[in-house]
Design an enzyme around this catalytic site. Structure first.
Site, PDB file in Angstrom:
ATOM      1  N   LEU A   1       0.738   6.416   0.324  1.00 17.39           N
ATOM      2  CA  LEU A   1       1.454   7.378   1.164  1.00 17.39           C
ATOM      3  C   LEU A   1       2.419   8.229   0.358  1.00 17.39           C
ATOM      4  O   LEU A   1       3.186   9.009   0.923  1.00 17.39           O
ATOM      5  CB  LEU A   1       2.244   6.638   2.258  1.00 17.39           C
ATOM      6  CG  LEU A   1       1.508   5.592   3.091  1.00 17.39           C
ATOM      7  CD1 LEU A   1       2.437   5.011   4.133  1.00 17.39           C
ATOM      8  CD2 LEU A   1       0.290   6.197   3.750  1.00 17.39           C
TER       9      LEU A   1
ATOM     10  N   SER B   1       0.801  -1.235   0.000  1.00 12.84           N
ATOM     11  CA  SER B   1       0.000   0.000   0.000  1.00 12.84           C
ATOM     12  C   SER B   1       0.830   1.279   0.000  1.00 12.84           C
ATOM     13  O   SER B   1       0.287   2.375   0.183  1.00 12.84           O
ATOM     14  CB  SER B   1      -0.926  -0.002   1.225  1.00 12.84           C
ATOM     15  OG  SER B   1      -0.174  -0.172   2.415  1.00 12.84           O
ATOM     16  N   GLU B   2       2.139   1.171  -0.238  1.00 13.01           N
ATOM     17  CA  GLU B   2       3.014   2.331  -0.086  1.00 13.01           C
ATOM     18  C   GLU B   2       2.641   3.515  -0.959  1.00 13.01           C
ATOM     19  O   GLU B   2       2.809   4.678  -0.551  1.00 13.01           O
ATOM     20  CB  GLU B   2       4.468   1.914  -0.355  1.00 13.01           C
ATOM     21  CG  GLU B   2       5.098   1.079   0.747  1.00 13.01           C
ATOM     22  CD  GLU B   2       4.791  -0.411   0.641  1.00 13.01           C
ATOM     23  OE1 GLU B   2       5.402  -1.196   1.395  1.00 13.01           O
ATOM     24  OE2 GLU B   2       3.933  -0.791  -0.184  1.00 13.01           O
ATOM     25  N   VAL B   3       2.137   3.260  -2.184  1.00 15.28           N
ATOM     26  CA  VAL B   3       1.814   4.392  -3.067  1.00 15.28           C
ATOM     27  C   VAL B   3       0.729   5.291  -2.482  1.00 15.28           C
ATOM     28  O   VAL B   3       0.645   6.472  -2.820  1.00 15.28           O
ATOM     29  CB  VAL B   3       1.393   3.930  -4.479  1.00 15.28           C
ATOM     30  CG1 VAL B   3       2.585   3.412  -5.251  1.00 15.28           C
ATOM     31  CG2 VAL B   3       0.258   2.934  -4.431  1.00 15.28           C
TER      32      VAL B   3
END
Length: 264
Positions: free
Chosen positions: A138, A134-136
């Site tokens: 952030l 889910s980094e994108v």
């Protein structure tokens, strides 16, 4: 070693448990250091023939700890790079461990938790588990774990999951290769024991060489991984201190939508 990581040796199997159930076994400096040390201890213990990695409580690992993320958001680019290199060293240690490793995925895995699963030789998870890179969301990327995730699921699947950050279930995780098996919760231990049964039949030296053979034929060596880790640590450090990364992190920590998300 703190209580963030527990190690239990039973016969020829060492079980390493991420033990921060109140925060879903999220990573912080202590857990990263303790898990790296636990793996090194298993590596040097001749009595240990296989390693099982699992989580305490309902989750396998939720990835980065909120307080740890808050600290990194306020840190310099150089401090962020050093922090990322420590995480990279953990993943590299697990990936190249000479002994067979089994991920006992007892629940959800996000971000770095997915990276740990990808670094294990065998991955078995409960069918109710959820996963996400889910980094994108952030304003970041899954830089440090990317070589291992791509090795597990392939570039095509990784491209979708890296850019979407979507949540996927255990059935999908098994279909794309992140998990080898997805089983009902009451069958998880039996499935892990079955995997360990077959691992116990192999010669220790042959297994160590077979593991390195598979990695080498796929183009991954310790030396190449270390070079890649240095480049990826620099990338994530740069993104964390960038305007978009700072805005994404602060939005997440403040529990509000970032500016790039359309709201009604």
């Amino acid at each position: 070693m703190s209580e963030a990581v527990l190690v239990a040796v039973r016969g020829i199997v060492a079980t390493i448990t991420l033990n921060r159930p109140n925060v879903h076994n999220a990573f912080d400096d202590a857990l990263i250091a303790d898990l790296t040390a636990a793996l090194a201890g298993c590596e040097s213990n001749p009595a240990v023939r296989a390693v099982v990695l699992t989580g305490a409580g309902a989750s396998f690992s939720a990835g980065a700890d909120l307080n740890w993320m808050r600290g990194m958001a306020a840190a310099s680019e150089e401090d962020n790079r050093a922090d990322s290199l420590r995480l990279a060293a953990l993943m590299r240690t697990l990936n190249f461990l000479s002994k067979p490793t089994v991920a006992r995925v007892n629940g959800a895995a996000y971000g770095g938790g997915v990276g740990l699963i990808a670094c294990c030789d065998v991955a078995i998870g409960v069918d109710g588990a959820k996963f996400s890179l889910s980094e994108v969301k952030l304003g970041l990327v899954p830089a440090v774990i990317s070589p291992y995730v791509i090795a597990a699921i392939g570039a095509r699947q990784a491209r979708r999951l890296f850019v979407s950050g979507e949540v996927f279930d255990a059935t999908a995780a098994a279909r794309i290769g992140l998990l080898h098996e997805s089983v009902p919760g009451d069958q998880l231990d039996a499935a892990v024991e079955r995997a360990l049964h077959f691992l116990a039949k192999g010669g220790p030296l042959a297994q160590a060489e077979a593991k390195q053979l598979a990695l080498r034929m796929a183009g991954m060596t310790r030396e190449s991984a270390e070079r890649t880790d240095a480049a990826n640590a620099a990338l994530i450090a740069r993104l964390r201190v960038s305007p978009e990364g700072q805005h994404g992190l602060s939005s997440f920590l403040d529990k509000r939508a970032p500016s790039w998300v359309e709201t009604d």
